[in-house]
Motif scaffolding. Sequence first.
Motif, PDB file in Angstrom:
ATOM      1  N   HIS A 146       0.844  -1.196   0.000  1.00 34.28           N
ATOM      2  CA  HIS A 146       0.000   0.000   0.000  1.00 34.28           C
ATOM      3  C   HIS A 146       0.880   1.246   0.000  1.00 34.28           C
ATOM      4  CE1 HIS A 146      -3.144   2.864   0.979  1.00 34.28           C
ATOM      5  NE2 HIS A 146      -2.415   3.268   2.003  1.00 34.28           N
ATOM      6  N   ALA A 147       0.954   1.914  -1.161  1.00 32.81           N
ATOM      7  CA  ALA A 147       1.709   3.166  -1.243  1.00 32.81           C
ATOM      8  C   ALA A 147       0.892   4.279  -0.607  1.00 32.81           C
ATOM      9  CB  ALA A 147       2.023   3.501  -2.693  1.00 32.81           C
ATOM     10  N   GLY A 148       1.570   5.216  -0.027  1.00 33.05           N
ATOM     11  CA  GLY A 148       0.914   6.384   0.554  1.00 33.05           C
ATOM     12  C   GLY A 148       1.279   7.621  -0.232  1.00 33.05           C
ATOM     13  N   GLU A 149       0.387   8.596  -0.197  1.00 36.95           N
ATOM     14  CA  GLU A 149       0.647   9.858  -0.873  1.00 36.95           C
ATOM     15  C   GLU A 149       0.817  10.939   0.178  1.00 36.95           C
ATOM     16  OE1 GLU A 149      -2.186  10.716  -3.910  1.00 36.95           O
ATOM     17  OE2 GLU A 149      -2.008   8.723  -4.774  1.00 36.95           O
ATOM     18  N   ILE A 150       1.829  11.774  -0.017  1.00 32.85           N
ATOM     19  CA  ILE A 150       2.082  12.898   0.869  1.00 32.85           C
ATOM     20  C   ILE A 150       2.088  14.153   0.007  1.00 32.85           C
ATOM     21  CG2 ILE A 150       3.635  13.945   2.555  1.00 32.85           C
ATOM     22  CD1 ILE A 150       4.884  11.178   2.980  1.00 32.85           C
ATOM     23  N   THR A 151       1.370  15.170   0.453  1.00 32.90           N
ATOM     24  CA  THR A 151       1.356  16.461  -0.226  1.00 32.90           C
ATOM     25  C   THR A 151       1.844  17.510   0.766  1.00 32.90           C
ATOM     26  OG1 THR A 151      -0.531  15.789  -1.567  1.00 32.90           O
ATOM     27  CG2 THR A 151      -0.070  18.142  -1.447  1.00 32.90           C
ATOM     28  N   LEU A 152       2.785  18.339   0.322  1.00 32.59           N
ATOM     29  CA  LEU A 152       3.322  19.424   1.140  1.00 32.59           C
ATOM     30  C   LEU A 152       3.131  20.741   0.419  1.00 32.59           C
ATOM     31  CD1 LEU A 152       6.887  18.107   2.069  1.00 32.59           C
ATOM     32  CD2 LEU A 152       4.845  17.983   3.456  1.00 32.59           C
ATOM     33  N   GLY A 153       3.052  21.812   1.177  1.00 26.54           N
ATOM     34  CA  GLY A 153       3.009  23.134   0.580  1.00 26.54           C
ATOM     35  C   GLY A 153       3.626  24.155   1.506  1.00 26.54           C
ATOM     36  N   THR A 154       4.258  25.161   0.934  1.00 27.56           N
ATOM     37  CA  THR A 154       4.858  26.241   1.705  1.00 27.56           C
ATOM     38  C   THR A 154       5.015  27.460   0.805  1.00 27.56           C
ATOM     39  OG1 THR A 154       6.692  26.848   3.189  1.00 27.56           O
ATOM     40  CG2 THR A 154       7.263  25.583   1.235  1.00 27.56           C
ATOM     41  N   ILE A 155       5.121  28.612   1.419  1.00 28.15           N
ATOM     42  CA  ILE A 155       5.465  29.852   0.721  1.00 28.15           C
ATOM     43  C   ILE A 155       6.850  30.252   1.226  1.00 28.15           C
ATOM     44  CG2 ILE A 155       4.864  32.272   0.307  1.00 28.15           C
ATOM     45  CD1 ILE A 155       2.728  30.458  -0.796  1.00 28.15           C
ATOM     46  N   GLN A 156       7.776  30.480   0.290  1.00 30.37           N
ATOM     47  CA  GLN A 156       9.146  30.821   0.660  1.00 30.37           C
ATOM     48  C   GLN A 156       9.689  31.890  -0.274  1.00 30.37           C
ATOM     49  OE1 GLN A 156      11.226  29.281   3.170  1.00 30.37           O
ATOM     50  NE2 GLN A 156       9.213  28.557   3.824  1.00 30.37           N
ATOM     51  N   SER A 157      10.616  32.691   0.231  1.00 27.86           N
ATOM     52  CA  SER A 157      11.402  33.550  -0.644  1.00 27.86           C
ATOM     53  C   SER A 157      12.593  32.725  -1.121  1.00 27.86           C
ATOM     54  CB  SER A 157      11.866  34.809   0.082  1.00 27.86           C
ATOM     55  OG  SER A 157      12.700  34.459   1.158  1.00 27.86           O
ATOM     56  N   LEU A 158      12.997  32.934  -2.365  1.00 25.35           N
ATOM     57  CA  LEU A 158      14.135  32.205  -2.918  1.00 25.35           C
ATOM     58  C   LEU A 158      15.124  33.199  -3.505  1.00 25.35           C
ATOM     59  CD1 LEU A 158      12.367  29.238  -4.774  1.00 25.35           C
ATOM     60  CD2 LEU A 158      13.491  29.206  -2.545  1.00 25.35           C
TER      61      LEU A 158
END
Length: 186
Positions: free
Chosen positions: A143-155
């Motif tokens: 059973h594969a799992g899905e991970i979603t991430l999000g962020t706001i950053q200056s680059l």
Amino acid sequence: MPKISTYGTVTPAASDRIVISDANDSNATKNITVGSLSSATAISYYVDAYDIGPRTVAISTADEFVTIPNIVFSTSGQAGFDVSGGNVVKNISGVGLTACKIIAFLNVKTVSAGGDQNIALRFIKNTTAIPTSEGHSTVNQSHAGEITLGTIQSLALNDTIGLQIKNVGSTTDLVIDHVNIIITSL
């Protein structure tokens, strides 16, 4: 001249005109088209970097983040970013970007059979973790799992974004089936 609120309302067309004060020309009164507003506010820099695995990540110590070592990103569109560094996306826009939306999608499972594993994922900027961007999933070999991430950053120019992963409470190796990092300047 009557109040603006007394004029009729229309659905704007791209060729309709708007009166402005040009700040770069002593506030001279000029006009622009409605269509030009979308290009002035459009996303300038973007990338959709992806790797379709499988890619094995060796986990030698439980509860310790490791940088995902063997991702090799490809792109399906980019402007201002470079993926030739392998497992990171680099800002090469020529400028510092004060705000970027960064999203990652990861599909992961364990290499060997066994019980469910709690997997954690986070972004790294250059070599520093962004701890506020951590996500979790429960996975096993079938059973594969899905991970979603999000962020706001200056680059800043030449800053890189990558991913770190850990197996919480276990040293079972992980297999990444698919990963995306999407960055858009705001």
